[in-house]
Design a protein around this motif. Sequence first.
Motif, PDB file in Angstrom:
ATOM      1  N   ARG A   1       0.836  -1.204   0.000  1.00 50.32           N
ATOM      2  CA  ARG A   1       0.000   0.000   0.000  1.00 50.32           C
ATOM      3  C   ARG A   1       0.871   1.255   0.000  1.00 50.32           C
ATOM      4  NH1 ARG A   1      -3.948   1.436   4.892  1.00 50.32           N
ATOM      5  NH2 ARG A   1      -4.610   3.457   4.161  1.00 50.32           N
ATOM      6  N   LYS A   2       1.934   1.231   0.809  1.00 49.62           N
ATOM      7  CA  LYS A   2       2.869   2.368   0.839  1.00 49.62           C
ATOM      8  C   LYS A   2       3.526   2.550  -0.536  1.00 49.62           C
ATOM      9  CE  LYS A   2       3.195   3.619   5.275  1.00 49.62           C
ATOM     10  NZ  LYS A   2       2.997   4.964   5.755  1.00 49.62           N
ATOM     11  N   THR A   3       3.841   1.446  -1.196  1.00 50.82           N
ATOM     12  CA  THR A   3       4.455   1.512  -2.512  1.00 50.82           C
ATOM     13  C   THR A   3       3.461   2.068  -3.531  1.00 50.82           C
ATOM     14  OG1 THR A   3       5.857  -0.375  -1.965  1.00 50.82           O
ATOM     15  CG2 THR A   3       5.661   0.180  -4.277  1.00 50.82           C
TER      16      THR A   3
ATOM     17  N   ARG B   1       1.158   4.133  -2.975  1.00 53.38           N
ATOM     18  CA  ARG B   1       1.018   5.572  -2.713  1.00 53.38           C
ATOM     19  C   ARG B   1       2.320   6.341  -2.982  1.00 53.38           C
ATOM     20  NH1 ARG B   1      -2.401   5.802   2.919  1.00 53.38           N
ATOM     21  NH2 ARG B   1      -4.348   5.036   2.041  1.00 53.38           N
ATOM     22  N   ARG B   2       3.298   5.641  -3.499  1.00 52.16           N
ATOM     23  CA  ARG B   2       4.612   6.209  -3.831  1.00 52.16           C
ATOM     24  C   ARG B   2       5.361   6.721  -2.614  1.00 52.16           C
ATOM     25  NH1 ARG B   2       5.273   7.779  -9.650  1.00 52.16           N
ATOM     26  NH2 ARG B   2       3.555   6.739 -10.671  1.00 52.16           N
ATOM     27  N   GLN B   3       5.101   6.117  -1.454  1.00 55.08           N
ATOM     28  CA  GLN B   3       5.868   6.442  -0.258  1.00 55.08           C
ATOM     29  C   GLN B   3       7.101   5.553  -0.159  1.00 55.08           C
ATOM     30  OE1 GLN B   3       2.798   5.961   2.682  1.00 55.08           O
ATOM     31  NE2 GLN B   3       2.169   8.095   2.533  1.00 55.08           N
ATOM     32  N   LEU B   4       7.081   4.457  -0.883  1.00 55.12           N
ATOM     33  CA  LEU B   4       8.229   3.553  -1.008  1.00 55.12           C
ATOM     34  C   LEU B   4       8.428   3.273  -2.489  1.00 55.12           C
ATOM     35  CD1 LEU B   4       7.447   0.821   1.690  1.00 55.12           C
ATOM     36  CD2 LEU B   4       9.200   2.572   1.848  1.00 55.12           C
ATOM     37  N   ASP B   5       9.667   3.006  -2.870  1.00 57.47           N
ATOM     38  CA  ASP B   5       9.868   2.601  -4.258  1.00 57.47           C
ATOM     39  C   ASP B   5       9.944   1.077  -4.337  1.00 57.47           C
ATOM     40  OD1 ASP B   5      12.417   2.061  -3.336  1.00 57.47           O
ATOM     41  OD2 ASP B   5      13.402   3.606  -4.508  1.00 57.47           O
TER      42      ASP B   5
ATOM     43  N   ASP C   1      12.659  -0.730  -2.310  1.00 61.50           N
ATOM     44  CA  ASP C   1      12.341  -0.793  -0.890  1.00 61.50           C
ATOM     45  C   ASP C   1      11.282  -1.857  -0.616  1.00 61.50           C
ATOM     46  OD1 ASP C   1      14.121   1.278  -0.460  1.00 61.50           O
ATOM     47  OD2 ASP C   1      12.575   2.824  -0.567  1.00 61.50           O
TER      48      ASP C   1
END
Length: 120
Positions: free
Chosen positions: A25-27, A29-33, A36
């Motif tokens: 989910r973080k990925t 939302r582009r909070q992680l690549d 990562d």
Amino acid sequence: MPIITTKTIIIIAIFAILYMLFIARKTARRQLDLYDLVMLSAVAIVPIIFATFPQLAYWLAGIVGVGFPFVVMFGILFAILFIFVHRLTVKIHQLESDNRLLLQELSLLSQAIDHNDDAG
């Protein structure tokens, strides 16, 4: 060799699935690549492999020369997190350099604008 119960595997699998959904989910939302995502997914996958295949865990412990497989597992997890933290440190250093360069360019532009205002 101790027996790993089904309950243990289920608990580890539930944690891994929830954790992987969280980082996916973080990925999204582009909070992680993507890099990562792969690195942090390994943190969830390694314990599942060790719990599901205890023979592999004991074999790896024998190769490394330790008495307990969890020492190998935590060593692998430590290495993964070390690589992740190292990558973050490199990113932070690069951002600091970029920030310094942008501030210098902004200062030069401000000076040029002031100079043009005084001349005109």
